[in-house]
Motif scaffolding. Structure first.
Motif, short mmCIF file in Angstrom:
data_model
loop_
_atom_site.label_atom_id
_atom_site.label_comp_id
_atom_site.label_asym_id
_atom_site.label_seq_id
_atom_site.Cartn_x
_atom_site.Cartn_y
_atom_site.Cartn_z
N THR A 174 0.83 -1.21 0.00
CA THR A 174 0.00 0.00 0.00
C THR A 174 0.86 1.26 0.00
OG1 THR A 174 -1.75 -1.17 1.19
CG2 THR A 174 -1.81 1.24 1.24
N LEU A 198 2.17 1.71 -3.44
CA LEU A 198 1.12 2.12 -4.35
C LEU A 198 0.80 3.61 -4.19
CD1 LEU A 198 -0.87 1.02 -6.49
CD2 LEU A 198 -2.51 0.63 -4.64
N THR A 242 3.58 5.61 -5.67
CA THR A 242 3.59 5.54 -7.14
C THR A 242 2.49 6.40 -7.74
OG1 THR A 242 4.49 3.29 -7.04
CG2 THR A 242 3.49 3.99 -9.12
#
Length: 641
Positions: free
Chosen positions: A510, A513, A516
């Protein structure tokens, strides 16, 4: 006597045996500092004593399957337990419960099951002998091996079912175990088991050792293999015990008279005795504590006797008086049935695979860290490939004998605590199991409240490495905490590892993510405090990716094998620093890498490669430094206890 032991240690060290097992004073180019033949023998016996309960416990659990015995239960025949009279005579009783109730009262069937139980006593002892000896000879590790706890319960009560009430038969389940061993063998030869283990973050590996310590303590405090300090509780699952059997309810909880059982207090006395002996550095402290409690428990007409005047006690005492007894396997040898067309077969096979990969791999890595064999740079331990290959072969051989998966035992920590550092410890354990084939009445008479204190004490030693966990970063601490907490609470090492790994993937995935998707605008504030991820870059000879045996072969072909150079007299003295001397309380500086040898930094994570690692562990450049040597040396210092 001391002079004789010294001469014996010296003679064995100078012999081919000493060189094979890398004893101190041998001609091996990399002897293990501080290792002595007498210490290894004592450690092996201690490991055996703490593992001896598996002979009776494993046979009792797996014999609940009924083995190959045939019960004539018919769900539609009232004469064979099929039609429930309470249901009006027209509704079949519940298949599983009806079969268990009927077969349990079938005299001929239960006589067959008793033969199976005796077969499994021999099979368990034989496999423990073969597996422990093999892993000692070929991997030179002080690990005891036997059919594992946990996986045997899954085999019995989930896969086969009590008295064959499950979805597949005993014979088919053994075939699944046999094929599992073959798959393990392929994975081990290719190095995939080690590679999968390297994928486990360092904090979870450390937490695995702590969790196993708590798991051992939990076992030692229960009544089945311990002192009975903890009992079942219908409200809180577990509660304070220490009551005699007459004060237990149907669920096994104490109704009254808690902490009044003489056997519990005898176990507490054993723990106190071990602690005091260790405190004063008495050699063989754990063994003395176990034997002290066991011998007292052999006297009849006492409150702590293992042979009370009842049918069970009389049966134990009659068996104990035989002293020498041997039973030939009659029903469980080579009865596998390969029913590969069943979906339940493949489901069981997959479950056996993932549980045993996590369980055995976690146990071996934890014991290797406990003994000080872990390489913090590679994330692997010395002798891993032959250890995993031996484990795989013994899994399949165990199926031939009629038992579930063979695995490394966490009770090996007791022998390691006694100073076991080489395969001689495991060989001695295997020899003791061989003797137990003929003297099983004696060895089966060691009560659980004698071995329980040893498990609690070893568990306390293993939890010391909790200080090496990085609690500064949530992405490291939460997975590690779940790992060490779930192992004792689920009574399963594999479930703890699985919970920690899933938490690590979800939390850190997480974070990645979010970073990103936000293109780096949202970052974890203290991300710089996380542990570095192990790099999988391949070195010049394939280090970090290829299995160790293939790396060694490539080095030999290129003429860059450091061991070959040491054997030839080049830098031979540096090889003695492979493991720390447990008798030396100071840090040992790392040996200078001789020209032509492989630079181990090439196997390091990118964030650590430029920095020099200490001899006892890897230190990151962040503010939290992990002392890998603290746990190793603290255990090593007890090698002569």
């Amino acid at each position: 006597m001391a002079g004789f032991v010294t001469r014996l240690n010296s003679a064995v060290a100078r012999s081919p045996i000493g060189k094979w097992f890398m004893l101190e004073g041998s001609s091996h180019p990399r002897p293990r500092a501080g290792t002595k033949f007498s210490t290894e023998m004592r450690a092996g016996f201690v490991t055996f004593v703490t593992m001896a309960y598996i002979i009776s416990v494993n046979s009792l659990i797996i014999s609940d399957t009924g083995g190959p015995c045939v019960c004539d239960f018919d769900p539609l025949d009232p004469a064979k337990g099929g039609i429930s009279a309470a249901a009006g005579g027209g509704v079949p009783s519940a298949g599983g419960m009806g079969r268990i109730a009927y077969c349990g009262t079938n005299h001929e069937y239960m006589e067959c099951v008793d033969v199976v139980r005796k077969d499994l006593i021999v099979a368990t002892a034989a496999m423990a002998c073969i597996a422990s000896t093999a892993i000692g000879l070929f991997s030179n590790l002080p690990l005891g091996m036997a059919p594992g706890m946990g996986i045997n319960a899954y085999f019995t009560y989930t896969v086969v079912g009590k008295f064959g009430s499950g979805k597949i038969s005993y014979q088919v389940a053994l075939a699944a175990v046999f094929i599992e061993g073959i798959i393990f063998l392929i994975l081990s030869i290719l190095g995939l088991r080690q590679w999968l283990a390297r994928c486990i973050p360092r904090n979870i590996k450390v937490a695995t050792g702590v969790g196993i310590g708590l798991y051992l303590c939990f076992i030692g405090m229960q009544s089945s293999a311990g002192i009975g300090l903890i009992r079942a509780d219908p409200a809180t699952l577990v509660g304070l015990g220490g009551c005699s059997s007459e004060f237990l309810d149907a669920s096994g909880a104490c109704i009254s008279h808690r902490m009044e059982s003489p056997r519990t207090w005898m176990g507490v006395l054993g723990l106190f005795l071990i602690s005091i002996l260790v405190l004063f550095q008495v050699k063989g402290a754990i063994l003395i504590g176990i034997l002290f409690v066991a011998v007292i428990s052999w006297f009849r007409n006492t409150e702590v006797t293992y042979f009370p005047h009842d049918p069970i006690g009389d049966s134990r005492f009659d068996y104990f008086k035989q002293v020498v007894s041997f039973h030939t396997i009659q029903k469980t040898l080579g009865v596998m049935h390969f029913d590969l067309g069943s979906g339940e077969f493949w489901l069981s096979l997959i479950t056996f695979l993932y549980v045993d990969i996590l369980d055995t791999t976690g146990t071996m890595f934890s014991m290797a860290q406990f003994a000080g064999f872990m390489d913090p740079k590679t994330g692997d331990f010395e002798g891993s490939t032959p250890a995993f290959i031996t484990d795989a072969l013994c899994v399949s051989l165990g199926a031939v004998f009629g038992t579930s998966d063979v695995t490394a035992f966490v009770e090996s920590g007791a022998g390691i605590t006694e100073g076991g550092r080489t395969g001689l410890t495991a060989v001695m354990t295997g020899f003791c199991f061989f003797i137990s084939l003929f003297f099983s009445p004696i060895f089966s008479a060691i009560p659980p409240w004698a071995t329980g204190p040893a498990l609690i004490f070893v568990g306390s030693l293993m939890t010391k490495s909790v200080t090496e966990i990085n609690f500064n970063y949530i992405g490291d601490s939460i997975p590690a905490f779940l790992t060490l907490a779930m192992m004792p609470l689920t009574y399963n090492i594999a479930y703890g590892l699985l919970g920690g790994l899933l938490a690590a993937v979800v939390i850190n995935g997480t974070v990645w993510l979010v970073e990103t998707l936000s293109r780096g605008r949202y970052l974890a504030p203290n991300k710089d405090e996380r542990d570095p991820v192990m790099s999988f870059r391949m070195g010049p000879q394939g280090e970090g990716v290829l299995p160790p045996w293939l790396v060694r072969l490539i080095r030999k072909l290129k003429g860059t094998d450091p061991l070959a150079k040491a054997e030839g007299g080049v830098h031979a003295n540096n090889s003695e620093l492979t493991l720390p001397d447990p008798d030396i309380k100071k840090a040992i500086s790392p040996p200078v890498t001789p020209p032509g040898e492989i630079e181990m930094d090439k196997m390091m994570p990118d964030t650590l490669a430029p920095h020099q690692a200490s001899a006892s562990g890897v230190e990151s450049t962040s503010t939290h430094h992990h002392s890998h040597s603290h746990h190793r040396n603290s255990i090593g210092d007890r090698r002569d206890l």
